[in-house]
Design a protein around this motif. Structure first.
Motif, PDB file in Angstrom:
ATOM      1  N   THR A  59      -3.952  -3.300 -11.812  1.00  0.00           N
ATOM      2  CA  THR A  59      -5.107  -4.027 -11.296  1.00  0.00           C
ATOM      3  C   THR A  59      -4.982  -5.516 -11.588  1.00  0.00           C
ATOM      4  N   VAL A  60      -5.672  -6.302 -10.769  1.00  0.00           N
ATOM      5  CA  VAL A  60      -5.758  -7.745 -10.993  1.00  0.00           C
ATOM      6  C   VAL A  60      -7.058  -7.965 -11.753  1.00  0.00           C
ATOM      7  N   VAL A  61      -6.965  -8.077 -13.065  1.00  0.00           N
ATOM      8  CA  VAL A  61      -8.143  -8.180 -13.910  1.00  0.00           C
ATOM      9  C   VAL A  61      -8.746  -9.576 -13.759  1.00  0.00           C
ATOM     10  N   GLY A  62     -10.047  -9.629 -13.482  1.00  0.00           N
ATOM     11  CA  GLY A  62     -10.755 -10.897 -13.366  1.00  0.00           C
ATOM     12  C   GLY A  62     -10.788 -11.467 -11.964  1.00  0.00           C
ATOM     13  N   ALA A  63     -10.231 -10.784 -10.978  1.00  0.00           N
ATOM     14  CA  ALA A  63     -10.221 -11.295  -9.609  1.00  0.00           C
ATOM     15  C   ALA A  63     -11.515 -10.975  -8.872  1.00  0.00           C
ATOM     16  N   ASN A  64     -12.308 -10.087  -9.392  1.00  0.00           N
ATOM     17  CA  ASN A  64     -13.557  -9.723  -8.734  1.00  0.00           C
ATOM     18  C   ASN A  64     -14.599 -10.800  -8.980  1.00  0.00           C
ATOM     19  N   ILE A  65     -15.252 -11.275  -7.902  1.00  0.00           N
ATOM     20  CA  ILE A  65     -16.300 -12.274  -8.045  1.00  0.00           C
ATOM     21  C   ILE A  65     -17.667 -11.717  -7.647  1.00  0.00           C
ATOM     22  N   LEU A  66     -17.721 -10.487  -7.243  1.00  0.00           N
ATOM     23  CA  LEU A  66     -18.965  -9.868  -6.820  1.00  0.00           C
ATOM     24  C   LEU A  66     -19.578  -9.052  -7.955  1.00  0.00           C
ATOM     25  N   LYS A  67     -20.899  -8.976  -7.984  1.00  0.00           N
ATOM     26  CA  LYS A  67     -21.572  -8.202  -9.030  1.00  0.00           C
ATOM     27  C   LYS A  67     -21.242  -6.717  -8.946  1.00  0.00           C
ATOM     28  N   ASP A  68     -21.293  -6.182  -7.727  1.00  0.00           N
ATOM     29  CA  ASP A  68     -21.115  -4.751  -7.551  1.00  0.00           C
ATOM     30  C   ASP A  68     -19.677  -4.352  -7.259  1.00  0.00           C
ATOM     31  N   GLY A  69     -18.774  -5.298  -7.160  1.00  0.00           N
ATOM     32  CA  GLY A  69     -17.398  -4.998  -6.806  1.00  0.00           C
ATOM     33  C   GLY A  69     -16.583  -4.540  -7.996  1.00  0.00           C
ATOM     34  N   ALA A  70     -15.354  -4.139  -7.710  1.00  0.00           N
ATOM     35  CA  ALA A  70     -14.425  -3.707  -8.751  1.00  0.00           C
ATOM     36  C   ALA A  70     -13.172  -4.580  -8.678  1.00  0.00           C
ATOM     37  N   ASP A  71     -12.396  -4.571  -9.731  1.00  0.00           N
ATOM     38  CA  ASP A  71     -11.153  -5.339  -9.738  1.00  0.00           C
ATOM     39  C   ASP A  71     -10.200  -4.808  -8.677  1.00  0.00           C
ATOM     40  N   LEU A  72      -9.406  -5.707  -8.112  1.00  0.00           N
ATOM     41  CA  LEU A  72      -8.485  -5.344  -7.034  1.00  0.00           C
ATOM     42  C   LEU A  72      -7.284  -4.587  -7.569  1.00  0.00           C
ATOM     43  N   LYS A  73      -6.821  -3.643  -6.796  1.00  0.00           N
ATOM     44  CA  LYS A  73      -5.614  -2.889  -7.144  1.00  0.00           C
ATOM     45  C   LYS A  73      -4.396  -3.632  -6.608  1.00  0.00           C
ATOM     46  N   ILE A  74      -3.306  -3.595  -7.357  1.00  0.00           N
ATOM     47  CA  ILE A  74      -2.056  -4.200  -6.908  1.00  0.00           C
ATOM     48  C   ILE A  74      -1.378  -3.216  -5.963  1.00  0.00           C
ATOM     49  N   LEU A  75      -1.043  -3.709  -4.771  1.00  0.00           N
ATOM     50  CA  LEU A  75      -0.434  -2.856  -3.752  1.00  0.00           C
ATOM     51  C   LEU A  75       1.084  -3.001  -3.775  1.00  0.00           C
ATOM     52  N   ALA A  76       1.753  -2.169  -2.999  1.00  0.00           N
ATOM     53  CA  ALA A  76       3.207  -2.276  -2.852  1.00  0.00           C
ATOM     54  C   ALA A  76       3.533  -3.525  -2.041  1.00  0.00           C
ATOM     55  N   ASP A  77       4.743  -4.054  -2.195  1.00  0.00           N
ATOM     56  CA  ASP A  77       5.146  -5.275  -1.490  1.00  0.00           C
ATOM     57  C   ASP A  77       5.079  -5.114   0.020  1.00  0.00           C
ATOM     58  N   SER A  78       5.282  -3.922   0.522  1.00  0.00           N
ATOM     59  CA  SER A  78       5.252  -3.705   1.967  1.00  0.00           C
ATOM     60  C   SER A  78       3.839  -3.842   2.541  1.00  0.00           C
ATOM     61  N   GLU A  79       2.813  -3.769   1.696  1.00  0.00           N
ATOM     62  CA  GLU A  79       1.429  -3.883   2.147  1.00  0.00           C
ATOM     63  C   GLU A  79       0.993  -5.337   2.372  1.00  0.00           C
ATOM     64  N   TYR A  80       1.733  -6.286   1.826  1.00  0.00           N
ATOM     65  CA  TYR A  80       1.379  -7.703   1.938  1.00  0.00           C
ATOM     66  C   TYR A  80       2.140  -8.343   3.099  1.00  0.00           C
ATOM     67  N   PRO A  81       1.604  -9.423   3.714  1.00  0.00           N
ATOM     68  CA  PRO A  81       2.309 -10.089   4.825  1.00  0.00           C
ATOM     69  C   PRO A  81       3.558 -10.812   4.331  1.00  0.00           C
ATOM     70  N   ASP A  82       4.513 -11.011   5.243  1.00  0.00           N
ATOM     71  CA  ASP A  82       5.794 -11.625   4.871  1.00  0.00           C
ATOM     72  C   ASP A  82       5.649 -13.067   4.415  1.00  0.00           C
ATOM     73  N   TRP A  83       4.733 -13.819   5.034  1.00  0.00           N
ATOM     74  CA  TRP A  83       4.592 -15.230   4.711  1.00  0.00           C
ATOM     75  C   TRP A  83       4.141 -15.449   3.265  1.00  0.00           C
ATOM     76  N   LEU A  84       3.517 -14.454   2.664  1.00  0.00           N
ATOM     77  CA  LEU A  84       3.027 -14.591   1.301  1.00  0.00           C
ATOM     78  C   LEU A  84       4.161 -14.817   0.309  1.00  0.00           C
ATOM     79  N   PHE A  85       5.296 -14.207   0.547  1.00  0.00           N
ATOM     80  CA  PHE A  85       6.414 -14.295  -0.390  1.00  0.00           C
ATOM     81  C   PHE A  85       7.193 -15.601  -0.236  1.00  0.00           C
ATOM     82  N   HIS A  86       6.881 -16.392   0.792  1.00  0.00           N
ATOM     83  CA  HIS A  86       7.582 -17.661   1.010  1.00  0.00           C
ATOM     84  C   HIS A  86       6.734 -18.872   0.634  1.00  0.00           C
TER      85      HIS A  86
END
Length: 132
Positions: A59-86
Motif C-alpha cells: 500500500t501507499v501509506v499516507g496517499a489518502n486525502i479523503l476522510k472515508d477513503g482507504a490507502d491506495l494499493k500498489i498495482l503491477a507495472d502493467s497496470e500503469y501507463p507507459d509514459w509514467l515510467f519515462h
C-alpha cells in the motif's frame, strides 16, 4: 459626566487588553530546561512504524486525502501507463540539442531547444547590458 468618562476609559482598557492578547507572542511551555540525562532532542526523532512489512510493501501509506477513503494499493507495472515510467528520464542539454538535426527532433525536444536557446540569449543580453 464622570460616569461616562469612566465607561469610556474602561472600554479603552478592555480594547487594549484584547489587542494585547491577539498580538501577544506565545512560546512553548517546556520551561526552557532539558530533562536530566537527555542529550539534545533525542525524543524528537521519528517513531518506529506500527505497520507490518507486508502492508508497507503493498500500500501507499499516507496517499489518502479523503476522510472515508482507504490507502491506495500498489498495482503491477502493467497496470500503469507507459509514459509514467519515462517521467524521470534525463532530458538532453542545450549543447546536445544544438548538435542534432532540427528537422528530425521530436516535438518535445524541439520545444525544449527553443526554450533553452531563448533563455541562453536572454542571459547573454543581460550580462552584456550589465557591463555597459
Amino acid at each position: 459626566m464622570a460616569m461616562s468618562h469612566v465607561r469610556s476609559l474602561k472600554s479603552q482598557i478592555l480594547c487594549r487588553d484584547a489587542v494585547g492578547l491577539v498580538l501577544r507572542r506565545t512560546f512553548a511551555a517546556a520551561g526552557g530546561k532539558a530533562k536530566k540525562g537527555s542529550k539534545g532532542a533525542a525524543g524528537d526523532g521519528p517513531k518506529a512504524s506500527s505497520l507490518s512489512k507486508e502492508v508497507k510493501s503493498t500500500t501507499v501509506v499516507g496517499a489518502n486525502i479523503l476522510k472515508d477513503g482507504a490507502d491506495l494499493k500498489i498495482l503491477a507495472d502493467s497496470e500503469y501507463p507507459d509514459w509514467l515510467f519515462h517521467l524521470l528520464d534525463k532530458r538532453p542539454a542545450l549543447s546536445e540539442l544544438r548538435r542534432k538535426n532540427k528537422e528530425t527532433l521530436f516535438y518535445q525536444d524541439l520545444k525544449r531547444l527553443v526554450k533553452l536557446d531563448t533563455r541562453a540569449r536572454i542571459k547573454a543580453n543581460n550580462t552584456e547590458r550589465a557591463k555597459n
